[in-house]
Design an enzyme around this catalytic site. Sequence first.
Site, PDB file in Angstrom:
ATOM      1  N   CYS A 119       0.666  -1.137   0.007  1.00  0.00           N
ATOM      2  CA  CYS A 119      -0.088  -0.033   0.052  1.00  0.00           C
ATOM      3  C   CYS A 119       0.890   1.529  -0.023  1.00  0.00           C
ATOM      4  CB  CYS A 119      -0.909  -0.105   1.211  1.00  0.00           C
ATOM      5  SG  CYS A 119      -2.135  -1.463   1.114  1.00  0.00           S
ATOM      6  N   HIS A 252      -3.020   7.206   2.086  1.00  0.00           N
ATOM      7  CA  HIS A 252      -3.555   6.044   1.625  1.00  0.00           C
ATOM      8  C   HIS A 252      -4.907   5.750   2.374  1.00  0.00           C
ATOM      9  CE1 HIS A 252      -4.006   1.752   0.977  1.00  0.00           C
ATOM     10  NE2 HIS A 252      -3.790   1.422   2.023  1.00  0.00           N
ATOM     11  N   ASN A 282     -10.185   0.062   0.084  1.00  0.00           N
ATOM     12  CA  ASN A 282      -8.621   0.121  -0.158  1.00  0.00           C
ATOM     13  C   ASN A 282      -8.149  -0.600  -1.281  1.00  0.00           C
ATOM     14  OD1 ASN A 282      -6.081  -0.355   0.388  1.00  0.00           O
ATOM     15  ND2 ASN A 282      -6.236  -1.285   2.571  1.00  0.00           N
TER      16      ASN A 282
END
Length: 325
Positions: A119, A252, A282
């Site tokens: 990520c 993020h 996500n």
Amino acid sequence: MRRYSRITGTGSYLPPRRLTNADLVAELAAQGVETSDEWIVERTGIRARHFAAPEMASSDLGLEAAKNALAAAGVAAQDIDLIIVATSTPDMVFPSTAAILQHKLGAAGCPAFDVQAVCSGFIYALTVADAMIQTGTATRALVVGAEVFSRILDFKDRTTCVLFGDGAGAVVLEASDRPGILATDIHADGKHVGILCVPGHVSGGNVLGDPVLKMDGQAVFKLAVGVLEEAARATLAKAELSEADIDWLIPHQANIRIMQSTARKLKLPMDKVVVTVDQHGNTSAASIPLALDAAVRAGQVKQGQTLMLEGVGGGFTWGAVLLRF
Ligand code: UT7
């Protein structure tokens, strides 16, 4: 005069299949997995995510995002001299998704490689591209985050399968004597490998180990809120700026509670935070460029503003990029 790298175009792409929490809850219930819209919204802020069709790979999502970024920058694919793709869901074991994307773009010849930092991948990729532009190794880079996380989810594990989505985001980064990326700060600590990983691998023609995502959500959460503040402060210190100089925080997009906590620590009101986790879930390395592009196209992020991009994820990896847009 310092040679900076500047974002001159952004783009993104979401696959058409959109599942609201209600859609996903119903699909999971049919398989005997119990969850609810209330739990997902309250614990994560997620309301919907997109899943790619089986025939679509990360390079396909990346291609659409890249085309949009190139069009926004007014740059032809053939004029790109560096392609970096951040992904943890590559099309193949090898070659790189960047090489595959290069071919799909018709941009043969320039260096193309993947960055694997889960990520934090887009933050890592932007940092590498910035360094290559500053040193003169590249002048016009395409930096992409592209993921099909739906492929590595265990749809029997409700603690993870409700969290992730597919998508891609891209930027064109060009050399300039105007700032630009002001400071970067990236880190890893491999002792935390086990808290967020896909332990499976290919060996002797077989997949060994479990090829689906495993996460100790609470451990990731605790580490994330600490390191995101540290990375943000490190870039501000390097650029000799303060929290008050940040126009937009683009973190993020994993969990609204992590974003709220980071914003609180940086004394930023939530109306300075770009939030897309509610609509995208996500999307790992794609989440930051997706959020950036959404904010640019919505007219929120404007030329000349100061942006703090930051990511955290498996590895454990984390980092931030502070830039003038
Ligand atoms: O992208 C890389 C970075 N990743 C992240 O940043 C993720 C970080 N972690 C998180 O965002 C959160 O830890 C989660 C959203 C993953 C979990 O939220 P939490 O508030 O930490 O929940 P929890 O793991 O403590 O679970 C609370 C309860 C448990 O039940 P008991 O033991 O209290 O009875 C879980 O079994 O919620 C249960 N639960 C669920 N219930 C309904 C877990 N998943 C679900 C679910 N639906 N999908």
